[in-house]
Scaffold this active site. Structure first.
Site, mmCIF file in Angstrom:
data_model
loop_
_atom_site.group_PDB
_atom_site.id
_atom_site.type_symbol
_atom_site.label_atom_id
_atom_site.label_comp_id
_atom_site.label_asym_id
_atom_site.label_seq_id
_atom_site.Cartn_x
_atom_site.Cartn_y
_atom_site.Cartn_z
ATOM 1 N N ASP A 72 0.814 -1.209 0.000
ATOM 2 C CA ASP A 72 0.000 0.000 0.000
ATOM 3 C C ASP A 72 0.849 1.262 0.000
ATOM 4 O O ASP A 72 2.070 1.213 0.145
ATOM 5 C CB ASP A 72 -0.962 0.006 1.198
ATOM 6 C CG ASP A 72 -0.310 -0.492 2.494
ATOM 7 O OD1 ASP A 72 0.928 -0.445 2.584
ATOM 8 O OD2 ASP A 72 -1.035 -0.929 3.400
ATOM 9 N N ASP A 141 -7.744 -4.213 14.449
ATOM 10 C CA ASP A 141 -9.098 -4.546 13.986
ATOM 11 C C ASP A 141 -9.078 -5.629 12.913
ATOM 12 O O ASP A 141 -10.085 -5.874 12.253
ATOM 13 C CB ASP A 141 -9.814 -3.292 13.471
ATOM 14 C CG ASP A 141 -9.105 -2.637 12.283
ATOM 15 O OD1 ASP A 141 -8.051 -3.166 11.854
ATOM 16 O OD2 ASP A 141 -9.591 -1.594 11.793
ATOM 17 N N HIS A 143 -7.413 -5.730 10.071
ATOM 18 C CA HIS A 143 -7.251 -5.351 8.667
ATOM 19 C C HIS A 143 -5.862 -5.739 8.170
ATOM 20 O O HIS A 143 -4.894 -5.754 8.929
ATOM 21 C CB HIS A 143 -7.497 -3.855 8.459
ATOM 22 C CG HIS A 143 -6.387 -2.967 8.950
ATOM 23 N ND1 HIS A 143 -6.446 -2.311 10.159
ATOM 24 C CD2 HIS A 143 -5.197 -2.625 8.392
ATOM 25 C CE1 HIS A 143 -5.333 -1.593 10.323
ATOM 26 N NE2 HIS A 143 -4.559 -1.773 9.272
ATOM 27 N N GLU A 148 -9.822 -2.402 5.374
ATOM 28 C CA GLU A 148 -10.402 -2.190 6.694
ATOM 29 C C GLU A 148 -11.663 -3.025 6.875
ATOM 30 O O GLU A 148 -12.165 -3.633 5.920
ATOM 31 C CB GLU A 148 -10.677 -0.697 6.875
ATOM 32 C CG GLU A 148 -9.392 0.125 6.855
ATOM 33 C CD GLU A 148 -9.654 1.611 6.860
ATOM 34 O OE1 GLU A 148 -10.575 2.058 6.145
ATOM 35 O OE2 GLU A 148 -8.935 2.331 7.577
#
Length: 269
Positions: A72, A141, A143, A148
């Site tokens: 990313d 979380d 991800h 996400e």
């Protein structure tokens, strides 16, 4: 699916570096046969990169015939910005090894046409023959990359608007000034990573323990995108003791009982 449980975050870095080194060397890459490696950024893989640099300087591994694809990049940050992933990768890894710059692929968050940049990235992965080993980390979380909670589990490389939780978590890297945090990023999709022939996910720290629990003890759930890798035929989770705090005792005991098998994954042949 394999789960390797190690004593500390530092050893996760060393173990994963040894694994990457062994995979590259066993592949015997050459001018007509490149090893294609997917790579993450963040704090978790830093110790892996440091060890790989050490192994390279000791003459144990070469990256001359390795092609890399990063997960990313932020949209709109200059390449030389200290928080850009381009800057992170060059300063923490690439400039210390013998990789050819033309074989390094980091998404361009300043491209004129971001959608075209994402499509081109996917095409380049295919042209390289697909990713042999994709290394990733996860957030608390669950991800992976910037996929996400709620992201499609068949998603491809794309432009992603970042959730408020992500913006707040990243503010610490921008002097706690929310106005300076990029609101968008380019990211590989879950489907992009799933296409790799092997996936290795690094998970360290108690703050990631619930995500690890969701990743391996519950079902596949797009609200915990890392859970998708239960369905990958060749997934390797590598974690430290702190990351196992939410796992059932019998789960931890089972995977620890396999350590004599897992340790052979990094032994010299």
């Amino acid at each position: 699916m394999k789960l390797v449980i190690l004593d500390s975050a530092d050893y996760v870095g060393e173990w994963s570096a040894r694994y990457v080194m062994k995979r590259i060397n066993a592949f015997k890459p050459g001018p007509d046969r490149y090893f294609v490696l997917g790579l993450p950024t963040g704090s978790t893989p830093l110790s892996m990169y440091r060890k790989l640099i050490q192994f390279h300087k000791e003459g144990k591994v070469s990256f001359k015939f390795v092609k890399t694809f990063n997960m990313d990049e932020y949209v709109g940050l200059p390449r030389d910005h200290e928080e850009s992933y381009h800057y992170y990768m060059w300063n923490n890894f690439f400039k210390h090894i013998d990789i050819d710059p033309k074989n390094v692929h980091v998404l361009d968050g300043n491209a004129t046409d971001l959608a075209a940049e994402c499509l081109d990235f996917e095409n380049k992965i295919q042209e390289a023959g697909g990713v042999e080993l994709f290394v990733g980390g996860i957030g608390p979380d669950g991800h992976i990359a910037f996929n996400e909670p709620g992201s499609s589990l068949v998603s491809r490389t794309r432009v992603k608007s970042l959730a408020q939780d992500t913006l707040e978590a990243n503010a610490r890297f921008f002097g706690n000034d929310m106005s300076k945090v990029p609101k968008q990023a380019l990211t590989v999709g879950v489907g992009t990573v799933m296409d790799a022939r092997e996936v290795m996910i690094l998970i360290t720290g108690a703050h990631k323990s619930f995500a690890l629990y969701k990743a391996i003890e519950e079902g596949v759930n797009h609200m915990w995108t890392v859970s998708a890798f239960q369905q990958h035929p060749n997934t390797l989770f590598v974690c430290d003791e702190d990351a196992t705090l939410e796992l059932r005792v019998k789960t931890v005991k089972y995977f620890k009982s396999l350590m004599n098998v897992h340790s052979k994954l990094i032994e010299d042949d």
